[in-house]
Motif scaffolding. Structure first.
Motif, short mmCIF file in Angstrom:
data_model
loop_
_atom_site.label_atom_id
_atom_site.label_comp_id
_atom_site.label_asym_id
_atom_site.label_seq_id
_atom_site.Cartn_x
_atom_site.Cartn_y
_atom_site.Cartn_z
N LEU A 98 19.16 -28.36 106.95
CA LEU A 98 17.69 -28.65 107.18
C LEU A 98 17.15 -28.85 105.79
N THR A 99 17.29 -28.25 105.03
CA THR A 99 16.79 -28.43 103.81
C THR A 99 17.33 -29.79 102.90
N PHE A 100 18.78 -29.91 103.14
CA PHE A 100 19.47 -30.96 102.59
C PHE A 100 18.76 -32.09 103.05
N GLY A 101 18.46 -32.35 104.45
CA GLY A 101 17.91 -33.55 104.72
C GLY A 101 16.43 -33.57 104.41
N ILE A 102 15.57 -32.81 104.34
CA ILE A 102 14.23 -33.07 104.31
C ILE A 102 13.97 -33.18 102.71
N ALA A 103 14.79 -32.24 101.87
CA ALA A 103 14.71 -32.57 100.34
C ALA A 103 15.19 -34.18 99.99
N GLN A 104 15.98 -34.69 100.45
CA GLN A 104 16.73 -35.86 100.34
C GLN A 104 15.51 -36.98 100.60
N VAL A 105 14.80 -36.88 101.59
CA VAL A 105 13.84 -37.80 101.89
C VAL A 105 12.64 -37.56 101.02
N ILE A 106 12.39 -36.46 100.61
CA ILE A 106 10.98 -36.29 99.62
C ILE A 106 11.41 -36.40 98.26
N LEU A 107 12.72 -35.95 97.85
CA LEU A 107 12.99 -35.95 96.35
C LEU A 107 13.64 -37.25 95.74
N SER A 108 14.33 -37.86 96.84
CA SER A 108 15.34 -39.06 96.25
C SER A 108 14.39 -40.26 95.63
N PRO A 109 13.23 -40.53 96.09
CA PRO A 109 12.40 -41.53 95.19
C PRO A 109 12.27 -40.99 93.92
N LEU A 110 11.81 -39.70 93.76
CA LEU A 110 11.31 -39.05 92.50
C LEU A 110 12.61 -39.16 91.65
N ALA A 111 13.58 -38.54 92.13
CA ALA A 111 14.85 -38.42 91.41
C ALA A 111 15.07 -39.67 90.76
N GLU A 112 15.05 -40.84 91.40
CA GLU A 112 15.43 -42.23 90.87
C GLU A 112 14.30 -42.72 89.72
#
Length: 406
Positions: A57-71
């Motif tokens: 649950l958190t793995f999927g939601i956080a990927q969508v939200i955080l990946s652009p910021l992480a890049e």
């Protein structure tokens, strides 16, 4: 762009190996946790699907939200922060894992910590490797997943038998800090010398940019591929989460003897990833291979219900995992071809986050619910066959669409 760049996917394979040990250790020790908490088979289904599904649950939601910021923050920096985060989270199971509620909370935290790891890996491959090399480059670090799945029982089961499952988690988390972080710090760089974003892409990257990047290609093809990815994730996580308990409770293999059967199943996946990656790079027929592979993988899972001997069941599951890896070997290479290089991290986060959120949670809850309703782990395992056939159908439709477009 020298041969030394191939050390990057090798280092990523090590970090992914540790990542998957920390992710799947709970599924392996679930029979031991169940004995400690006094759960019967139905309670394992009821509580296990919450424990295992919380991570996704958190793995999927956080990927969508955080990946652009992480890049935007930096691929290497984000990769190292993720490794440090999930290693510490794993260690926290030792002092805090004394109740169902605490375990669920820790799994939620672990999912958030691991979320940007795979998108940053994909971003590095997209930047450092040409399209005709990406299948092999991805296969190297994806093999780290399968090596972890194969050897995790050989590591986790004996440690849990001797020291208990909580102390085992403490040791695994400490190993991540001691091994993965120094390697990433030494050998990973954000991009090759002279690398520049595509003209007009801009320095800032947002989720809307990733959506437009997909839509600019072939929107229907993307949604077909995403749906196939969701169903594939259901198959992957359904097997990962429930295979140890299935072998222990339905096939009567003692917990201490699970290591070799699980090793045999997942070592077939390692061979499959390299086999299919080679032929995918050589022929370009990534989607056709995966469609046929998942069709046959579902058949292998179905046949386990009609075989009495444990050796036969394990052989069928090993063959099924080999065939299913036809999708895993091509997954990110296909995705990287849909995106400009500077958007691969964000785009992978969108894709992988969505597939894990829907498929990973489904792969935890649907088999677990079937077990809770029937008291039979065989029913949960058979649901994976349905998922595999849906992948095959969706990829077949995508292959047909692409052939007509030509």
């Amino acid at each position: 762009m020298t041969r030394s760049r191939w050390i990057i996917p090798l280092v990523l394979a090590v970090t992914v190996f540790v990542h998957y040990l920390d992710r799947n250790n709970l599924a392996i020790v679930l029979p031991q946790v169940a004995r400690e908490f006094g759960w019967d088979d139905r309670q394992i289904g009821q509580h296990g699907n919450l424990l295992l599904g919380a991570f996704y649950l958190t793995f999927g939601i956080a990927q969508v939200i955080l990946s652009p910021l992480a890049e935007r923050w930096g691929v290497k920096r984000s990769l190292m922060a993720s490794v440090a985060g999930f290693s510490v989270c794993t260690m926290l199971f030792y002092p805090l894992g004394g109740s169902l509620g605490a375990l669920i909370a820790l799994r939620l935290l672990l999912g958030a910590a691991e979320s940007v790891h795979m998108p940053m890996n994909s971003a590095l491959v997209g930047r450092w490797f040409a399209p005709h090399e990406r299948g092999r480059a991805n296969a190297i670090y994806v093999a780290g997943i399968l090596v972890a799945l194969a050897v995790a029982p050989l590591i986790v089961v004996p440690l849990a038998e001797r020291f208990g499952w909580r102390a085992t988690f403490l040791l695994l988390g400490a190993a991540g800090l001691a091994i993965s972080l120094p390697l990433a710090a030494r050998y990973i760089s954000d991009q090759p010398p002279g690398w520049k974003p595509s003209q007009g892409s801009g320095a800032r990257l947002h989720l809307a940019d990733a959506l437009r990047a997909y839509g600019a290609r072939d929107p229907l093809a993307f949604w077909l591929y995403l749906a196939a990815g969701v169903c594939n994730a259901f198959c992957v996580f359904g097997i990962l989460n429930w295979l140890p308990s299935y072998l222990n409770r339905t096939r009567d293999i003692p917990f201490g003897e699970l290591s070799l059967p699980l090793f045999g199943v997942f070592i077939a996946g390692i061979a499959g990833v390299f086999f299919w990656a080679h032929w995918g790079d050589r022929t370009g027929r990534r989607i056709s291979f995966a469609s046929a592979g998942l069709l046959l993988a579902g058949l292998c899972v179905l046949l386990t219900a009609y075989v009495d001997a444990n050796a036969g069941v394990i052989a069928l599951l090993a063959l099924g995992v080999f065939l299913q890896s036809s999708f895993n070997a091509q997954e990110f290479a296909t995705l990287q071809g849909m995106l400009p290089a500077e958007r691969v991290g964000a785009g992978t986060g969108l894709y992988n986050g969505t597939t894990v959120l829907l498929g990973g949670v489904g792969g935890s809850f649907i088999p677990g619910t079937l077990v809770a309703l029937t008291g039979d782990f065989q029913a949960g395992i058979l649901s994976v066959a349905v998922g595999a056939w849906l992948v095959s159908l969706l990829l077949g439709a995508l292959a047909l669409r692409q052939s007509r477009a030509k």
